[in-house]
Design an enzyme around this catalytic site. Structure first.
Site, short mmCIF file in Angstrom:
data_model
loop_
_atom_site.label_atom_id
_atom_site.label_comp_id
_atom_site.label_asym_id
_atom_site.label_seq_id
_atom_site.Cartn_x
_atom_site.Cartn_y
_atom_site.Cartn_z
N ASP B 11 0.81 -1.39 -0.05
CA ASP B 11 0.08 0.06 0.04
C ASP B 11 0.77 1.32 -0.05
O ASP B 11 2.12 1.42 0.20
CB ASP B 11 -0.99 -0.14 1.20
CG ASP B 11 -1.68 1.17 1.35
OD1 ASP B 11 -1.98 1.71 0.53
OD2 ASP B 11 -1.90 1.65 2.63
N ASP B 13 -0.27 4.84 1.19
CA ASP B 13 -0.71 5.91 2.13
C ASP B 13 -0.54 5.42 3.58
O ASP B 13 -0.84 4.20 4.02
CB ASP B 13 -2.18 6.44 2.20
CG ASP B 13 -2.43 7.21 0.81
OD1 ASP B 13 -1.46 7.37 -0.01
OD2 ASP B 13 -3.50 7.40 0.64
#
Lengths: 183, 183
Positions: B11, B13
């Site tokens: 991922d 963020d």
């Protein structure tokens, strides 16, 4: 109770966005020559144009993806497919950074009924796992995890290793048959 | 001969892009108050800020994702992981159209060693099939197909249903162990 809805990944370029037509339109605008779609049969798109480099440049030019015409019948077909399938738009957009925003905006304009949750922009499609993939590119279809369905484009006419649909009417019919097989 | 390399989806963020820190930096710039990271523990990020709406607005503001700091150790850890794993960056970026181009540019700046072929921007991550997912969000980890690894962020500290790593040093150690289990 029915089982979980089957999922379909649907490519953008030359499947719902008419990139062949857009190249023809822009080329005619720039060079005053209208290339026939038939000229693209069996060869890479750009090879059909006397000035190939111009066409390569288009995919990096602002507005090219944003103003592409919709493939005839795509809107109605997708609305119908969504009744029985989980429909994802999966575009190999990552090679062209500018296209990311343009493709997202294009989808918002023409396919506003597709949720952002169901849009995927990727590099290669090998990590995408759906039950079906409707795509014009052998490079995507050859390695897909679900059932591969080739959507006819000029460049793929000599590839015969996948189930083929020539337009959205045929694609819709095929998917209805798949649904009745699932029972 | 070894089997095909295992794949990891990582991922962006709060895993490689330090969005908590970026919110703190922008908030201090705009309101002259420096919020402590500890204030975000166990609650949604924005709730840690007196003016929540300002933080909601940041994720739609030009430059927010583009100028986010890199999570400490992420660059070195990913370079090392790429020796033994197929590493994909998978970001749920589709909700924020402007972020698409910014995130792509940010990756080009800080993680130029990641090929565009290995970048995926999506809505939900349920169609992404990799052997591992390193993510901070339970909503992604709960439904992922591979092994879920929770990367600590303020908001996820009260979630205990997944293997947890607190930083990139721990993540790298865990993945080395996984590799030795694979043999």
């Amino acid at each position: 109770m029915k089982a979980k809805r089957k999922s379909i990944a649907i490519d953008m370029d030359n499947v719902i966005a008419d990139i062949e037509e857009q190249a023809i339109i822009w080329y005619e605008r720039d060079f005053g020559v209208r290339i026939k779609r038939e000229a693209m049969h069996g060869i890479p798109e750009a090879d059909a144009f006397p000035n190939k480099q111009a066409v390569y440049n288009y995919v990096h030019a602002p507005g090219f993806f944003r103003t592409a015409p919709v493939v005839p019948g795509a809107v109605e077909a997708l609305q119908k497919l969504m009744i029985n399938f989980e429909v994802y738009i999966v575009s190999a957009a990552m090679e062209f950074p500018l296209s990311l925003y343009e493709k997202r905006e294009w989808l918002s304009e023409h396919f506003s009924f597709i949720s952002w949750r169901n849009i995927v922009f990727c590099g290669d499609k090998s990590v995408i796992d759906t039950d079906y993939l409707i795509d014009d590119h052998p490079k995507n279809l050859d390695f897909c995890r679900g059932k591969a369905i080739m959507f006819t484009a000029g460049h793929n006419r000599n590839h015969h290793q996948h189930t083929r649909v020539n337009n959205w009417a045929e694609a819709a019919t095929l998917m209805e048959q798949e649904l009745s097989i699932q029972g």
